[in-house]
Design a protein around this motif. Structure first.
Motif, PDB file in Angstrom:
ATOM      1  N   LYS A  22       0.819  -1.212   0.000  1.00 28.54           N
ATOM      2  CA  LYS A  22       0.000   0.000   0.000  1.00 28.54           C
ATOM      3  C   LYS A  22       0.851   1.260   0.000  1.00 28.54           C
ATOM      4  CE  LYS A  22      -4.407  -1.352   1.764  1.00 28.54           C
ATOM      5  NZ  LYS A  22      -5.539  -0.872   2.482  1.00 28.54           N
ATOM      6  N   HIS A  23       1.912   1.302   0.783  1.00 29.73           N
ATOM      7  CA  HIS A  23       2.729   2.515   0.818  1.00 29.73           C
ATOM      8  C   HIS A  23       3.440   2.744  -0.512  1.00 29.73           C
ATOM      9  CE1 HIS A  23       5.944  -0.348   1.785  1.00 29.73           C
ATOM     10  NE2 HIS A  23       6.783   0.585   1.367  1.00 29.73           N
ATOM     11  N   GLN A  24       3.687   1.684  -1.238  1.00 27.34           N
ATOM     12  CA  GLN A  24       4.297   1.844  -2.552  1.00 27.34           C
ATOM     13  C   GLN A  24       3.299   2.419  -3.548  1.00 27.34           C
ATOM     14  OE1 GLN A  24       5.684  -2.109  -3.213  1.00 27.34           O
ATOM     15  NE2 GLN A  24       7.718  -1.681  -2.376  1.00 27.34           N
ATOM     16  N   ASP A  25       2.028   2.029  -3.452  1.00 29.08           N
ATOM     17  CA  ASP A  25       1.009   2.617  -4.307  1.00 29.08           C
ATOM     18  C   ASP A  25       0.874   4.103  -4.017  1.00 29.08           C
ATOM     19  OD1 ASP A  25       0.384   0.361  -5.712  1.00 29.08           O
ATOM     20  OD2 ASP A  25      -1.263  -0.220  -4.383  1.00 29.08           O
ATOM     21  N   HIS A  26       0.957   4.475  -2.758  1.00 30.87           N
ATOM     22  CA  HIS A  26       0.858   5.883  -2.375  1.00 30.87           C
ATOM     23  C   HIS A  26       2.041   6.675  -2.924  1.00 30.87           C
ATOM     24  CE1 HIS A  26      -0.563   9.259  -0.090  1.00 30.87           C
ATOM     25  NE2 HIS A  26       0.604   9.396   0.490  1.00 30.87           N
ATOM     26  N   SER A  27       3.237   6.101  -2.872  1.00 30.51           N
ATOM     27  CA  SER A  27       4.402   6.812  -3.399  1.00 30.51           C
ATOM     28  C   SER A  27       4.330   6.903  -4.924  1.00 30.51           C
ATOM     29  CB  SER A  27       5.701   6.141  -2.957  1.00 30.51           C
ATOM     30  OG  SER A  27       5.811   4.859  -3.529  1.00 30.51           O
ATOM     31  N   LEU A  28       3.768   5.894  -5.575  1.00 30.43           N
ATOM     32  CA  LEU A  28       3.592   5.944  -7.021  1.00 30.43           C
ATOM     33  C   LEU A  28       2.609   7.039  -7.397  1.00 30.43           C
ATOM     34  CD1 LEU A  28       4.369   4.628  -9.697  1.00 30.43           C
ATOM     35  CD2 LEU A  28       2.420   3.093  -9.406  1.00 30.43           C
ATOM     36  N   TRP A  29       1.533   7.190  -6.615  1.00 29.51           N
ATOM     37  CA  TRP A  29       0.564   8.263  -6.837  1.00 29.51           C
ATOM     38  C   TRP A  29       1.241   9.623  -6.702  1.00 29.51           C
ATOM     39  CZ3 TRP A  29      -3.746   9.839  -8.811  1.00 29.51           C
ATOM     40  CH2 TRP A  29      -4.352  10.980  -8.341  1.00 29.51           C
ATOM     41  N   LYS A  30       2.062   9.787  -5.663  1.00 29.06           N
ATOM     42  CA  LYS A  30       2.776  11.049  -5.470  1.00 29.06           C
ATOM     43  C   LYS A  30       3.735  11.323  -6.625  1.00 29.06           C
ATOM     44  CE  LYS A  30       2.960  11.847  -0.515  1.00 29.06           C
ATOM     45  NZ  LYS A  30       3.855  11.914   0.637  1.00 29.06           N
ATOM     46  N   GLU A  31       4.421  10.285  -7.073  1.00 27.93           N
ATOM     47  CA  GLU A  31       5.367  10.427  -8.180  1.00 27.93           C
ATOM     48  C   GLU A  31       4.641  10.878  -9.453  1.00 27.93           C
ATOM     49  OE1 GLU A  31       8.087   7.459 -10.799  1.00 27.93           O
ATOM     50  OE2 GLU A  31       8.072   7.166  -8.629  1.00 27.93           O
ATOM     51  N   ASN A  32       3.517  10.268  -9.751  1.00 32.99           N
ATOM     52  CA  ASN A  32       2.750  10.655 -10.929  1.00 32.99           C
ATOM     53  C   ASN A  32       2.168  12.052 -10.784  1.00 32.99           C
ATOM     54  OD1 ASN A  32       3.270   8.309 -12.335  1.00 32.99           O
ATOM     55  ND2 ASN A  32       1.493   7.256 -11.522  1.00 32.99           N
ATOM     56  N   LEU A  33       1.785  12.423  -9.581  1.00 32.83           N
ATOM     57  CA  LEU A  33       1.275  13.772  -9.342  1.00 32.83           C
ATOM     58  C   LEU A  33       2.367  14.805  -9.585  1.00 32.83           C
ATOM     59  CD1 LEU A  33      -1.214  15.353  -8.465  1.00 32.83           C
ATOM     60  CD2 LEU A  33      -0.402  15.181  -6.123  1.00 32.83           C
ATOM     61  N   TRP A  34       3.594  14.497  -9.174  1.00 33.56           N
ATOM     62  CA  TRP A  34       4.709  15.411  -9.434  1.00 33.56           C
ATOM     63  C   TRP A  34       4.979  15.533 -10.927  1.00 33.56           C
ATOM     64  CZ3 TRP A  34       6.623  19.112  -6.765  1.00 33.56           C
ATOM     65  CH2 TRP A  34       6.588  19.067  -5.385  1.00 33.56           C
ATOM     66  N   ARG A  35       4.896  14.437 -11.648  1.00 33.91           N
ATOM     67  CA  ARG A  35       5.111  14.482 -13.102  1.00 33.91           C
ATOM     68  C   ARG A  35       4.045  15.343 -13.778  1.00 33.91           C
ATOM     69  NH1 ARG A  35       6.474   8.099 -14.024  1.00 33.91           N
ATOM     70  NH2 ARG A  35       8.579   8.200 -13.175  1.00 33.91           N
ATOM     71  N   LEU A  36       2.801  15.182 -13.353  1.00 32.92           N
ATOM     72  CA  LEU A  36       1.712  15.984 -13.899  1.00 32.92           C
ATOM     73  C   LEU A  36       1.922  17.461 -13.577  1.00 32.92           C
ATOM     74  CD1 LEU A  36      -1.036  16.049 -15.332  1.00 32.92           C
ATOM     75  CD2 LEU A  36      -2.087  15.740 -13.098  1.00 32.92           C
ATOM     76  N   ALA A  37       2.373  17.751 -12.367  1.00 37.75           N
ATOM     77  CA  ALA A  37       2.631  19.142 -11.973  1.00 37.75           C
ATOM     78  C   ALA A  37       3.748  19.753 -12.810  1.00 37.75           C
ATOM     79  CB  ALA A  37       2.985  19.211 -10.486  1.00 37.75           C
ATOM     80  N   ILE A  38       4.772  19.000 -13.100  1.00 34.35           N
ATOM     81  CA  ILE A  38       5.883  19.507 -13.917  1.00 34.35           C
ATOM     82  C   ILE A  38       5.400  19.822 -15.327  1.00 34.35           C
ATOM     83  CG2 ILE A  38       8.054  18.835 -15.024  1.00 34.35           C
ATOM     84  CD1 ILE A  38       8.723  17.353 -12.383  1.00 34.35           C
ATOM     85  N   VAL A  39       4.587  18.930 -15.906  1.00 28.97           N
ATOM     86  CA  VAL A  39       4.046  19.188 -17.244  1.00 28.97           C
ATOM     87  C   VAL A  39       3.158  20.426 -17.228  1.00 28.97           C
ATOM     88  CG1 VAL A  39       2.495  18.269 -19.016  1.00 28.97           C
ATOM     89  CG2 VAL A  39       4.246  16.802 -18.015  1.00 28.97           C
ATOM     90  N   ALA A  40       2.329  20.569 -16.194  1.00 32.40           N
ATOM     91  CA  ALA A  40       1.452  21.737 -16.084  1.00 32.40           C
ATOM     92  C   ALA A  40       2.260  23.023 -15.967  1.00 32.40           C
ATOM     93  CB  ALA A  40       0.515  21.588 -14.894  1.00 32.40           C
ATOM     94  N   VAL A  41       3.325  23.007 -15.185  1.00 30.74           N
ATOM     95  CA  VAL A  41       4.176  24.191 -15.041  1.00 30.74           C
ATOM     96  C   VAL A  41       4.839  24.540 -16.371  1.00 30.74           C
ATOM     97  CG1 VAL A  41       6.324  25.020 -13.970  1.00 30.74           C
ATOM     98  CG2 VAL A  41       4.554  23.969 -12.561  1.00 30.74           C
TER      99      VAL A  41
END
Length: 85
Positions: A22-41
């Protein structure tokens, strides 16, 4: 048990198959959220560069203009005419 690494996600392999923790799924979600934020910026920075005249809108286009034209084409169906599904 052995471990395999797929990109940056660790998966534990056992006789029962693969099951991420479960904690790995949460870190994967955070990682993808950071990637999306970088593209948005990057897209927002591109739009500002066009608005302030640092980038030629004729050569590069603007994200806002591209999105508006894509929406118009999707609404009118021009984008998919002549394409087989």
């Amino acid at each position: 048990m052995s471990t395999a690494s797929l990109y940056t996600r660790r998966i534990e392999v056992s006789a029962g198959g693969t099951k991420p923790r479960k904690h790995q799924d949460h870190s994967l979600w955070k990682e993808n959220l950071w990637r999306l934020a970088i593209v948005a910026v990057l897209i927002v920075a591109w739009q500002f560069a066009v608005d302030f005249g640092w980038v030629n809108a004729f050569l590069m286009g603007s994200p806002g203009g591209i999105a508006i034209e894509a929406w118009r084409q999707l609404q009118s169906g021009r984008n998919y005419s002549g394409h087989a599904a």
